[in-house]
Design a protein around this motif. Structure first.
Motif, PDB file in Angstrom:
ATOM      1  N   ASP A 133      24.737  15.322   0.749  1.00  0.00           N
ATOM      2  CA  ASP A 133      23.339  15.482   0.924  1.00  0.00           C
ATOM      3  C   ASP A 133      22.659  15.011   1.908  1.00  0.00           C
ATOM      4  N   CYS A 134      22.360  15.858   2.852  1.00  0.00           N
ATOM      5  CA  CYS A 134      21.667  15.649   4.068  1.00  0.00           C
ATOM      6  C   CYS A 134      20.124  15.372   4.223  1.00  0.00           C
ATOM      7  N   PRO A 135      19.564  14.232   4.869  1.00  0.00           N
ATOM      8  CA  PRO A 135      18.163  14.285   4.986  1.00  0.00           C
ATOM      9  C   PRO A 135      17.378  15.349   5.529  1.00  0.00           C
ATOM     10  N   LYS A 136      16.335  15.544   5.039  1.00  0.00           N
ATOM     11  CA  LYS A 136      15.528  16.596   5.489  1.00  0.00           C
ATOM     12  C   LYS A 136      15.153  16.157   6.728  1.00  0.00           C
ATOM     13  N   LYS A 137      14.720  17.120   8.052  1.00  0.00           N
ATOM     14  CA  LYS A 137      14.447  16.940   9.127  1.00  0.00           C
ATOM     15  C   LYS A 137      12.680  16.635   9.006  1.00  0.00           C
ATOM     16  N   PRO A 138      12.157  15.777   9.490  1.00  0.00           N
ATOM     17  CA  PRO A 138      10.868  15.342   9.403  1.00  0.00           C
ATOM     18  C   PRO A 138      10.068  16.662  10.252  1.00  0.00           C
ATOM     19  N   GLU A 139       8.968  16.788   9.097  1.00  0.00           N
ATOM     20  CA  GLU A 139       8.141  17.947   9.695  1.00  0.00           C
ATOM     21  C   GLU A 139       7.100  17.324  10.663  1.00  0.00           C
ATOM     22  N   LYS A 140       6.891  18.152  11.685  1.00  0.00           N
ATOM     23  CA  LYS A 140       5.845  17.755  12.642  1.00  0.00           C
ATOM     24  C   LYS A 140       4.343  17.756  11.863  1.00  0.00           C
ATOM     25  N   GLU A 141       3.738  16.701  12.184  1.00  0.00           N
ATOM     26  CA  GLU A 141       2.422  16.473  11.420  1.00  0.00           C
ATOM     27  C   GLU A 141       1.246  17.106  12.515  1.00  0.00           C
ATOM     28  N   MET A 142       0.457  17.932  12.354  1.00  0.00           N
ATOM     29  CA  MET A 142      -0.631  18.433  13.177  1.00  0.00           C
ATOM     30  C   MET A 142      -1.993  17.428  12.581  1.00  0.00           C
ATOM     31  N   ARG A 143      -2.733  17.107  13.521  1.00  0.00           N
ATOM     32  CA  ARG A 143      -4.055  16.349  13.532  1.00  0.00           C
ATOM     33  C   ARG A 143      -5.010  17.266  12.942  1.00  0.00           C
ATOM     34  N   HIS A 144      -5.545  17.230  12.141  1.00  0.00           N
ATOM     35  CA  HIS A 144      -6.572  18.015  11.692  1.00  0.00           C
ATOM     36  C   HIS A 144      -8.036  17.338  11.579  1.00  0.00           C
ATOM     37  N   LEU A 145      -9.044  17.688  12.536  1.00  0.00           N
ATOM     38  CA  LEU A 145     -10.303  16.998  12.610  1.00  0.00           C
ATOM     39  C   LEU A 145     -11.133  17.448  11.595  1.00  0.00           C
ATOM     40  N   THR A 146     -11.877  16.670  10.837  1.00  0.00           N
ATOM     41  CA  THR A 146     -12.812  17.083   9.994  1.00  0.00           C
ATOM     42  C   THR A 146     -14.142  16.097  10.143  1.00  0.00           C
TER      43      THR A 146
END
Length: 130
Positions: free
Chosen positions: A85-98
């Motif tokens: 069981d391999c860990p999932k690669k972290p997904e890149k987070e995008m900054r969303h301005l509100t």
């Protein structure tokens, strides 16, 4: 021992460099291979040829991969493949301005200074040839 990740496609690039007129039949316990769009329980490869087979590793565990030619089995032509069981690669987070996000006020002020048209006109007048 080779390790592969569960549910992550593995590409097997297989080369047979022998000269004996025998077809190797490579088998992996509990798994199948996709070769040229055909699902197979083993990889069949002739001397002086190569192929690519796809495999989707199944349940976590250790599996025997071996050649099905009896003399090759007796001589130890085998390997153990561990499905882990391999860990999932972290997904890149995008900054969303509100509207509720505090937009960097200092950055906003810097932008206003950079585009201060009153000073801009003055600079143009100074640079103008008379």
């Amino acid at each position: 021992e080779l390790k592969v990740c569960q549910k992550k496609i593995v590409h097997w690039h297989v080369i047979s460099i022998g000269t004996m007129p025998e077809v190797h039949s490579i088998f992996l316990q509990g798994h199948t291979f996709l070769v040229i769009n055909h699902r197979q329980t083993s990889i069949e490869i002739s001397p002086a040829t190569f192929l690519t087979a796809l495999m989707m590793p199944g349940p976590i565990g250790q599996y025997l991969m071996s050649c099905q030619i009896p003399s090759h089995q007796q001589e130890g032509m085998k390997a153990y493949i561990s499905v882990i069981d391999c860990p999932k690669k972290p997904e890149k987070e995008m900054r969303h301005l509100t509207d509720s996000d505090p937009y960097d006020e200092q950055e906003e002020e810097e932008e206003e200074e950079a585009y201060d048209f009153e000073n801009f006109n003055t600079i143009i007048q100074i640079g103008r040839a008379h």
